[in-house]
Design a protein around this motif. Structure first.
Motif, PDB file in Angstrom:
ATOM      1  N   LEU A  84       0.824  -1.211   0.000  1.00 61.17           N
ATOM      2  CA  LEU A  84       0.000   0.000   0.000  1.00 61.17           C
ATOM      3  C   LEU A  84       0.859   1.263   0.000  1.00 61.17           C
ATOM      4  N   ILE A  85       1.915   1.248   0.792  1.00 61.31           N
ATOM      5  CA  ILE A  85       2.792   2.422   0.849  1.00 61.31           C
ATOM      6  C   ILE A  85       3.502   2.623  -0.485  1.00 61.31           C
ATOM      7  N   ARG A  86       3.889   1.530  -1.106  1.00 60.29           N
ATOM      8  CA  ARG A  86       4.523   1.652  -2.423  1.00 60.29           C
ATOM      9  C   ARG A  86       3.575   2.330  -3.410  1.00 60.29           C
ATOM     10  N   ALA A  87       2.297   1.993  -3.333  1.00 59.40           N
ATOM     11  CA  ALA A  87       1.318   2.575  -4.254  1.00 59.40           C
ATOM     12  C   ALA A  87       1.019   4.043  -3.946  1.00 59.40           C
ATOM     13  N   PHE A  88       1.024   4.415  -2.677  1.00 61.34           N
ATOM     14  CA  PHE A  88       0.534   5.742  -2.299  1.00 61.34           C
ATOM     15  C   PHE A  88       1.583   6.738  -1.826  1.00 61.34           C
ATOM     16  N   SER A  89       2.717   6.286  -1.323  1.00 61.58           N
ATOM     17  CA  SER A  89       3.718   7.216  -0.800  1.00 61.58           C
ATOM     18  C   SER A  89       4.335   8.020  -1.942  1.00 61.58           C
ATOM     19  N   GLY A  90       4.575   9.307  -1.673  1.00 58.77           N
ATOM     20  CA  GLY A  90       5.160  10.167  -2.696  1.00 58.77           C
ATOM     21  C   GLY A  90       4.141  10.716  -3.675  1.00 58.77           C
ATOM     22  N   GLN A  91       2.869  10.578  -3.337  1.00 59.87           N
ATOM     23  CA  GLN A  91       1.794  11.056  -4.205  1.00 59.87           C
ATOM     24  C   GLN A  91       1.076  12.242  -3.552  1.00 59.87           C
ATOM     25  N   LYS A  92       0.372  13.005  -4.360  1.00 56.47           N
ATOM     26  CA  LYS A  92      -0.395  14.135  -3.835  1.00 56.47           C
ATOM     27  C   LYS A  92      -1.622  13.618  -3.082  1.00 56.47           C
ATOM     28  N   PRO A  93      -1.976  14.275  -1.967  1.00 53.80           N
ATOM     29  CA  PRO A  93      -3.144  13.826  -1.197  1.00 53.80           C
ATOM     30  C   PRO A  93      -4.400  13.655  -2.064  1.00 53.80           C
ATOM     31  N   LYS A  94      -4.642  14.598  -2.954  1.00 54.67           N
ATOM     32  CA  LYS A  94      -5.832  14.540  -3.824  1.00 54.67           C
ATOM     33  C   LYS A  94      -5.838  13.248  -4.649  1.00 54.67           C
ATOM     34  N   ASP A  95      -4.664  12.862  -5.170  1.00 54.25           N
ATOM     35  CA  ASP A  95      -4.564  11.646  -5.989  1.00 54.25           C
ATOM     36  C   ASP A  95      -4.790  10.388  -5.148  1.00 54.25           C
ATOM     37  N   ILE A  96      -4.323  10.422  -3.904  1.00 52.54           N
ATOM     38  CA  ILE A  96      -4.529   9.277  -3.002  1.00 52.54           C
ATOM     39  C   ILE A  96      -6.015   9.132  -2.689  1.00 52.54           C
ATOM     40  N   ILE A  97      -6.665  10.266  -2.417  1.00 45.09           N
ATOM     41  CA  ILE A  97      -8.102  10.245  -2.092  1.00 45.09           C
ATOM     42  C   ILE A  97      -8.896   9.660  -3.259  1.00 45.09           C
ATOM     43  N   GLU A  98      -8.540  10.067  -4.473  1.00 50.58           N
ATOM     44  CA  GLU A  98      -9.300   9.660  -5.670  1.00 50.58           C
ATOM     45  C   GLU A  98      -8.923   8.273  -6.194  1.00 50.58           C
ATOM     46  N   ALA A  99      -7.795   7.737  -5.749  1.00 55.91           N
ATOM     47  CA  ALA A  99      -7.310   6.458  -6.292  1.00 55.91           C
ATOM     48  C   ALA A  99      -8.226   5.311  -5.882  1.00 55.91           C
ATOM     49  N   ASP A 100      -8.436   4.395  -6.823  1.00 58.51           N
ATOM     50  CA  ASP A 100      -9.170   3.189  -6.433  1.00 58.51           C
ATOM     51  C   ASP A 100      -8.142   2.134  -6.013  1.00 58.51           C
ATOM     52  N   THR A 101      -8.637   1.100  -5.406  1.00 61.76           N
ATOM     53  CA  THR A 101      -7.730   0.051  -4.914  1.00 61.76           C
ATOM     54  C   THR A 101      -8.079  -1.301  -5.548  1.00 61.76           C
ATOM     55  N   ASP A 102      -8.553  -1.257  -6.779  1.00 62.58           N
ATOM     56  CA  ASP A 102      -8.900  -2.489  -7.491  1.00 62.58           C
ATOM     57  C   ASP A 102      -7.704  -3.411  -7.668  1.00 62.58           C
ATOM     58  N   PHE A 103      -6.503  -2.836  -7.667  1.00 61.89           N
ATOM     59  CA  PHE A 103      -5.306  -3.665  -7.854  1.00 61.89           C
ATOM     60  C   PHE A 103      -5.184  -4.724  -6.758  1.00 61.89           C
ATOM     61  N   ILE A 104      -5.740  -4.453  -5.578  1.00 61.53           N
ATOM     62  CA  ILE A 104      -5.729  -5.425  -4.477  1.00 61.53           C
ATOM     63  C   ILE A 104      -6.513  -6.674  -4.900  1.00 61.53           C
ATOM     64  N   ASP A 105      -7.673  -6.452  -5.537  1.00 66.10           N
ATOM     65  CA  ASP A 105      -8.479  -7.578  -6.025  1.00 66.10           C
ATOM     66  C   ASP A 105      -7.787  -8.268  -7.206  1.00 66.10           C
ATOM     67  N   GLU A 106      -7.138  -7.459  -8.054  1.00 69.61           N
ATOM     68  CA  GLU A 106      -6.468  -8.029  -9.226  1.00 69.61           C
ATOM     69  C   GLU A 106      -5.351  -8.995  -8.839  1.00 69.61           C
ATOM     70  N   ILE A 107      -4.638  -8.692  -7.759  1.00 73.32           N
ATOM     71  CA  ILE A 107      -3.586  -9.632  -7.349  1.00 73.32           C
ATOM     72  C   ILE A 107      -4.161 -10.751  -6.484  1.00 73.32           C
ATOM     73  N   GLY A 108      -5.452 -10.657  -6.142  1.00 74.07           N
ATOM     74  CA  GLY A 108      -6.119 -11.722  -5.402  1.00 74.07           C
ATOM     75  C   GLY A 108      -5.816 -11.700  -3.912  1.00 74.07           C
ATOM     76  N   LEU A 109      -5.356 -10.554  -3.436  1.00 77.93           N
ATOM     77  CA  LEU A 109      -4.912 -10.493  -2.048  1.00 77.93           C
ATOM     78  C   LEU A 109      -6.033 -10.735  -1.052  1.00 77.93           C
ATOM     79  N   LYS A 110      -7.145 -10.019  -1.215  1.00 79.09           N
ATOM     80  CA  LYS A 110      -8.231 -10.125  -0.234  1.00 79.09           C
ATOM     81  C   LYS A 110      -8.723 -11.556  -0.062  1.00 79.09           C
ATOM     82  N   GLU A 111      -8.877 -12.265  -1.167  1.00 79.74           N
ATOM     83  CA  GLU A 111      -9.433 -13.624  -1.092  1.00 79.74           C
ATOM     84  C   GLU A 111      -8.456 -14.631  -0.488  1.00 79.74           C
ATOM     85  N   HIS A 112      -7.162 -14.267  -0.398  1.00 75.69           N
ATOM     86  CA  HIS A 112      -6.174 -15.176   0.177  1.00 75.69           C
ATOM     87  C   HIS A 112      -5.751 -14.781   1.587  1.00 75.69           C
TER      88      HIS A 112
END
Length: 140
Positions: A84-112
């Motif tokens: 999560l920090i790799r995805a969001f650190s070093g980014q503007k707050p506005k971009d973090i707020i607007e970002a979706d987190t579908d990549f978590i589902d794409e890597i199958g993390l939640k289900e595992h």
């Protein structure tokens, strides 16, 4: 790099592994490379509520971008917050707020993850976005 670019990179990296044991090992490696939170920030205020293990996150604004550091007392959880920090650190707050987190589902993390770790993941995302909202308010 945009948040979307970083998320796509993470999805690509996870797709290289055939099974979840390899993915867990990779998450543990990511956790070892996490920019660690300074001891002075390992306080009750910086603990993410809703996680079974302890996860501390600290955020600072540098040049209008949020920089996160974190740590956890559990190796898998440390790997999750590292992603999560790799995805969001070093980014503007506005971009973090607007970002979706579908990549978590794409890597199958939640289900595992166990239900408690999955809840912890949701809490981590929520906390990172709350930091972004707080800093965005300061910038406005």
């Amino acid at each position: 790099m945009t948040i979307e670019d970083i998320q796509a990179e993470i999805v690509d990296e996870f797709s290289m592994f055939d099974d979840w044991m390899q993915r867990y090992e990779y998450m543990i490696e990511l956790g070892k490379s996490l920019p660690l939170i300074e001891e002075q920030y390992k306080t009750e205020d910086n603990i993410i509520k809703g996680c079974q293990s302890k996860v501390w996150v600290h955020a600072e604004l540098e040049d209008d971008k949020l920089v996160f550091t974190a740590d956890s007392d559990a190796i898998i959880t440390k790997g999750i917050i590292a992603i999560l920090i790799r995805a969001f650190s070093g980014q503007k707050p506005k971009d973090i707020i607007e970002a979706d987190t579908d990549f978590i589902d794409e890597i199958g993390l939640k289900e595992h993850l166990s239900p408690t770790r999955a809840n912890g993941l949701v809490s981590m995302i929520k906390q990172l976005k709350l930091y972004a909202v707080a800093y965005q308010t300061q910038l406005s």
